[in-house]
Design a protein around this motif. Structure first.
Motif, PDB file in Angstrom:
ATOM      1  N   UNK A   1       0.859  -1.174   0.000  1.00  0.00           N
ATOM      2  CA  UNK A   1       0.000   0.000   0.000  1.00  0.00           C
ATOM      3  C   UNK A   1       0.903   1.233   0.000  1.00  0.00           C
ATOM      4  N   UNK A   2       0.597   2.166  -0.874  1.00  0.00           N
ATOM      5  CA  UNK A   2       1.448   3.340  -1.004  1.00  0.00           C
ATOM      6  C   UNK A   2       0.871   4.497  -0.201  1.00  0.00           C
ATOM      7  N   UNK A   3       1.557   4.817   0.878  1.00  0.00           N
ATOM      8  CA  UNK A   3       1.075   5.867   1.777  1.00  0.00           C
ATOM      9  C   UNK A   3       1.885   7.155   1.652  1.00  0.00           C
TER      10      UNK A   3
ATOM     11  N   UNK B   1       5.469   4.874  -6.291  1.00  0.00           N
ATOM     12  CA  UNK B   1       5.472   3.482  -5.814  1.00  0.00           C
ATOM     13  C   UNK B   1       6.594   3.227  -4.804  1.00  0.00           C
ATOM     14  N   UNK B   2       6.841   4.209  -3.978  1.00  0.00           N
ATOM     15  CA  UNK B   2       7.992   4.204  -3.074  1.00  0.00           C
ATOM     16  C   UNK B   2       8.062   2.946  -2.215  1.00  0.00           C
ATOM     17  N   UNK B   3       6.981   2.640  -1.513  1.00  0.00           N
ATOM     18  CA  UNK B   3       7.010   1.525  -0.555  1.00  0.00           C
ATOM     19  C   UNK B   3       7.276   0.186  -1.254  1.00  0.00           C
ATOM     20  N   UNK B   4       6.684  -0.019  -2.417  1.00  0.00           N
ATOM     21  CA  UNK B   4       6.884  -1.272  -3.138  1.00  0.00           C
ATOM     22  C   UNK B   4       8.315  -1.407  -3.634  1.00  0.00           C
TER      23      UNK B   4
END
Length: 284
Positions: free
Chosen positions: A43-45, A53-56
């Motif tokens: 999930x991108x917060x 798409x930082x978290x991924x």
């Protein structure tokens, strides 16, 4: 001994075809012995348009780093077949954590050293070198896998550059990174450049090689998401690999940015498979 690790990551670039890279390669060569690290979708917060798409991307790179470092610990040489180049944050970090002094060669049309303040797209596949050198605004990127820079600018080489953003040019000069634009390679000859590069890497213990398929002429290797006119021939890149494998201490390698959706008659896929076998010959 060589260990081939595959990842279907594409969220550092958002080119959907990259996610099918391993599927097509295994269809063409069912005997391709891959350990697969699947792309992690989170999930991108953060929702920073400068870091899409930082978290991924961070999670996938970290997972790759852990798997790759395990291979280093087992005295294996990891060869990573990746989607977009962002995942090399993980593979280079793993190499850095496993050796005393790491050198890096980036065979690419692009410099991939944008930061949040210079990126024209927000795609993290254009930022891995900035993250690995610890010059982004993001602690998570700079400290991926372990805190601090993963290598020194003076221990890096670019070869084949053809499309470098204005902000990236500033970093190349400011940091003093040895770099060869495609035009210079043509003018001086590949062999002369490679001789200098081999001498340059005498200052390091081991070398990580990252080869982007868009370093080559898209007329010859069409299966890439960000093609740039001109570039190496497949034979040129094999010459580069042989020079490095024979004259430096290579500890890990990447083959990145193969996009089967954009390929023609599987030319690019066959290049990847042939290159895997070329590298494997050095580790039997």
């Amino acid at each position: 001994m060589l260990k081939v690790i595959g990842c279907n990551n594409h969220l550092g670039e958002t080119a959907p075809g990259l996610a099918g890279n391993l599927t097509r390669l295994q269809e063409l060569n069912p005997q391709l012995d891959l350990e697969v690290v699947a792309e992690t979708v989170c999930e991108h917060v953060k929702n920073d348009p400068r870091l899409k798409n930082f978290e991924s991307v961070v999670a996938t790179s970290e997972n790759l780093a852990k798997v790759s470092q395990e291979k280093h610990a087992e005295k294996l040489t990891p060869l990573h077949i990746l989607g977009d180049h962002a995942a090399a944050m993980g593979t280079v970090a793993a190499a850095s954590a496993s050796v005393e002094t790491l050198g890096v060669i980036w065979i690419d049309a692009h410099a991939d050293i944008n930061t949040e303040s210079t990126t024209p797209s927000g795609h993290i596949h254009g930022m891995p070198i900035a993250a690995l050198l610890g010059i982004t605004e993001s602690v998570e990127l700079n400290d991926l896998h372990f805190a601090g820079p993963k290598f020194k600018p003076e221990h890096m080489v670019y070869i084949g550059l053809r499309d470098v953003d204005p902000g990236e040019k500033v970093y190349l000069e400011k940091l003093g990174i040895l770099h060869y634009y495609w035009d210079e390679v043509v003018e001086r000859g590949l062999a002369a450049c490679l001789e200098e590069i081999v001498k340059h890497f005498q200052a390091v213990d081991r070398v990580h090689v990252s080869l982007d398929l868009d370093s080559m002429d898209p007329e010859l290797i069409p299966g890439v998401s960000v093609p740039v006119p001109g570039g190496f021939t497949p034979a040129d890149t094999h010459q580069i690999l042989r020079a490095l494998l024979e004259n430096t201490s290579v500890c890990s390698l990447d083959l990145v940015e193969y996009n089967p959706e954009l390929d023609v008659d599987d030319v690019s896929a066959k290049y990847v498979l042939e290159t895997v076998e070329l590298i494997r010959e050095y580790y039997k």
